[in-house]
Motif scaffolding. Structure first.
Motif, mmCIF file in Angstrom:
data_model
loop_
_atom_site.group_PDB
_atom_site.id
_atom_site.type_symbol
_atom_site.label_atom_id
_atom_site.label_comp_id
_atom_site.label_asym_id
_atom_site.label_seq_id
_atom_site.Cartn_x
_atom_site.Cartn_y
_atom_site.Cartn_z
ATOM 1 N N SER A 191 -5.937 4.757 1.366
ATOM 2 C CA SER A 191 -4.734 4.134 0.823
ATOM 3 C C SER A 191 -5.052 3.681 -0.515
ATOM 4 O O SER A 191 -6.261 3.470 -0.898
ATOM 5 C CB SER A 191 -3.997 2.915 1.498
ATOM 6 N N ARG A 213 4.298 0.574 2.213
ATOM 7 C CA ARG A 213 3.991 0.011 3.276
ATOM 8 C C ARG A 213 3.409 -1.729 2.964
ATOM 9 O O ARG A 213 2.746 -1.727 2.007
ATOM 10 C CB ARG A 213 2.519 0.322 4.033
ATOM 11 N N LEU A 258 0.701 -1.276 -0.131
ATOM 12 C CA LEU A 258 0.074 -0.060 -0.047
ATOM 13 C C LEU A 258 0.804 1.133 -0.015
ATOM 14 O O LEU A 258 1.778 1.171 0.497
ATOM 15 C CB LEU A 258 -0.808 0.040 1.196
ATOM 16 N N THR A 259 0.253 2.208 -0.547
ATOM 17 C CA THR A 259 0.647 3.633 -0.318
ATOM 18 C C THR A 259 -0.362 4.326 0.622
ATOM 19 O O THR A 259 -1.626 4.409 0.051
ATOM 20 C CB THR A 259 1.051 4.304 -1.411
ATOM 21 N N VAL A 260 -0.075 4.652 1.831
ATOM 22 C CA VAL A 260 -0.967 5.385 2.728
ATOM 23 C C VAL A 260 -1.088 6.969 2.338
ATOM 24 O O VAL A 260 -0.052 7.482 2.089
ATOM 25 C CB VAL A 260 -0.578 5.301 4.017
ATOM 26 N N THR A 261 -2.470 7.395 2.017
ATOM 27 C CA THR A 261 -2.650 8.702 1.615
ATOM 28 C C THR A 261 -3.089 9.630 2.474
ATOM 29 O O THR A 261 -3.041 10.747 2.416
ATOM 30 C CB THR A 261 -3.392 8.775 0.324
ATOM 31 N N TYR A 306 -6.039 5.749 7.904
ATOM 32 C CA TYR A 306 -5.223 4.436 8.029
ATOM 33 C C TYR A 306 -5.154 3.735 9.275
ATOM 34 O O TYR A 306 -5.270 2.706 9.660
ATOM 35 C CB TYR A 306 -3.816 4.416 7.206
ATOM 36 N N ARG A 345 -9.524 1.640 4.793
ATOM 37 C CA ARG A 345 -8.191 1.287 4.324
ATOM 38 C C ARG A 345 -8.539 1.901 2.886
ATOM 39 O O ARG A 345 -7.667 2.448 2.275
ATOM 40 C CB ARG A 345 -8.136 -0.130 4.165
#
Length: 96
Positions: free
Chosen positions: A86, A54, A11-14, A19, A82
């Motif tokens: 992300s 992540r 994942l890329t957490v935005t 999150y 989620r």
């Protein structure tokens, strides 16, 4: 004997706060289905250019249990956090 099942997540957490809500919400679902974190964050090296920051790997006693956890009402409720916080890939994988 059935093969283990795994959640493999990149994942890329935005949205860090969103999150965090997801992380707090999934605990009961993971515990209920006997899931065990093998990887949860930590250092990452992406030698082939992946930009996901992540990585998470959760082990379950069987592939079917991993699927059932994902499909459970508890996880589906948490999943909304989620998805909103992300981008990335999520796979349920049968072990060797």
């Amino acid at each position: 004997m059935s093969k283990k099942g795994y959640w493999v997540v990149m994942l890329t957490v935005t949205d860090a706060e969103g999150y965090q809500r997801y992380r707090e919400a999934i605990g009961d679902a993971i515990s209920h289905f006997g899931g065990r974190y093998l990887v949860r964050g930590g250092q990452v090296t992406n030698p082939e250019g992946s930009d996901f920051g992540r990585h998470v790997v959760v082990e379950f006693d069987s592939y079917e249990t991993a699927l059932n956890c994902y499909r459970s009402q508890g996880y589906q409720t948490a999943l909304q956090h989620r998805v909103a916080a992300s981008t990335g890939h999520f796979a349920t994988v049968e072990g060797a």
